[in-house]
Design an enzyme around this catalytic site. Structure first.
Site: not given
Ligand code: DON
Length: 320
Positions: A77, A80, A204, A256, A274
């Protein structure tokens, strides 16, 4: 003036900074057992939960690193932030924020709940739904061209032309990312995105799988700390108008449903992923990259948050 200017780390020499980050790692390490690597993307579950790293890129003195600083991990993320910068560069602030809001949710990063509302407009660009909309807006004749433009911008912001992505992590998420598919189809039915959903998701997922290390994200943080200018070359990489929006959304939404507590405890514009990385921005002073794949229940690095808490508390880094 931002309080970070008064931090003892502002204009401190590299010895002081090195000592500070070594202390921070020692403080954070005992907490690692409280978390575990993400496993909803199967490839991420293979990460070593004992890895821990911090890298500081100061505007004055360059890099100081401690721990597993050259261990590669996927951006997830943190991507983003870059997608938002490029979409705004392509279309302007007003057009982008017609499709995505600027409000924190207090919900998990992949929640579908609020898309049930009348507008289907995601609350902000730092949650999955918002980032998928933003990705779908990036200019390019194909998903691959959009991905290459995102990767190019990441390389420029990190000052590293060699950055690539993990095909394994990309495929792993592509094969299992049905929640993101559900979010995307909901938004297409609500008229927020258009075109080929699978193509948008491919871009994405691939950009979430970009491979970086702590030094790369610390350098990214340093550009954001330096009002969007490269500390090395002085080149303007992010216009100030865009930078202000990006940094404020990092404060309100970047961690978040932990963003409020994190603002109180650490007080720095930050974005987690993540993969275990967090980029933090100490305005006018430094970028900080931390990495630790053991995550808490909200998807934030346990060790990374503890390192940032330690540095902020003991060296007066909070912007508030
Ligand atoms: O779309 C997703 O769920 C992951 N590629 C990225 C989510 C993420 O990194 C949330 N962060 N803490």
């Amino acid at each position: 003036m931002l309080s970070a200017k008064k931090s003892p780390l502002f204009a401190a020499g590299t010895d002081t900074i090195q000592k500070a980050i070594e202390e921070a790692i020692a403080y954070a390490r005992p907490f690692l057992g409280q978390g575990a690597p993400a496993d909803y993307i199967p490839e991420l579950a293979k990460a070593n939960p004992d890895h821990l790293a911090v890298c500081v890129a100061t505007l004055e003195h360059g890099l100081c690193c401690c721990g597993d600083c050259h261990q590669k991990f996927t951006l997830q993320s943190i991507s983003k932030v870059i997608s938002l910068i490029l979409a705004v560069e392509d279309h302007g602030v007003d057009a982008v924020f017609e499709k995505v809001g600027m409000e924190p949710t207090g919900d998990p990063f992949n929640s579908i709940l609020r898309l049930e509302s009348a507008s289907s407009k995601p609350s902000n660009p730092m949650i999955n739904a918002g980032a998928i909309v933003v990705t779908s807006m990036i200019k390019g004749s194909s998903g691959e061209e959009r991905f290459q433009r995102l990767l190019d911008l990441l390389r420029r912001l990190c000052g590293n032309d060699a950055l690539g992505y993990s095909e394994e992590t990309f495929r792993s998420e592509q094969n299992t990312g049905d929640k993101n598919r559900a979010l995307s189809y909901m938004m297409r039915s609500g008229g927020i995105i258009s075109g080929d959903v699978e193509e948008h998701l491919e871009c994405y997922f691939k950009f979430c799988s970009a491979l970086v290390d702590c030094t790369d994200i610390a350098r990214l943080g340093a550009v954001l700390a330096n009002d969007g200018y490269s500390p090395q070359t002085g080149e303007c990489m992010v216009p100030l108008e865009v930078l202000k929006i990006v940094r404020s959304l990092m404060v309100t939404c970047g961690m978040y449903d932990f963003s409020g507590e994190f603002a109180a405890l650490v007080g720095l514009p930050s974005k987690s992923g993540v993969g275990g990385g967090i980029v933090s921005v100490v305005p006018n002073t430094m970028g900080i990259g931390v990495f630790g794949p053991a995550l808490d229940g909200r998807g934030n690095s346990v060790g990374g948050v503890k390192i940032l808490e330690y540095l902020s508390r003991n060296y007066g880094l909070s912007i508030f």
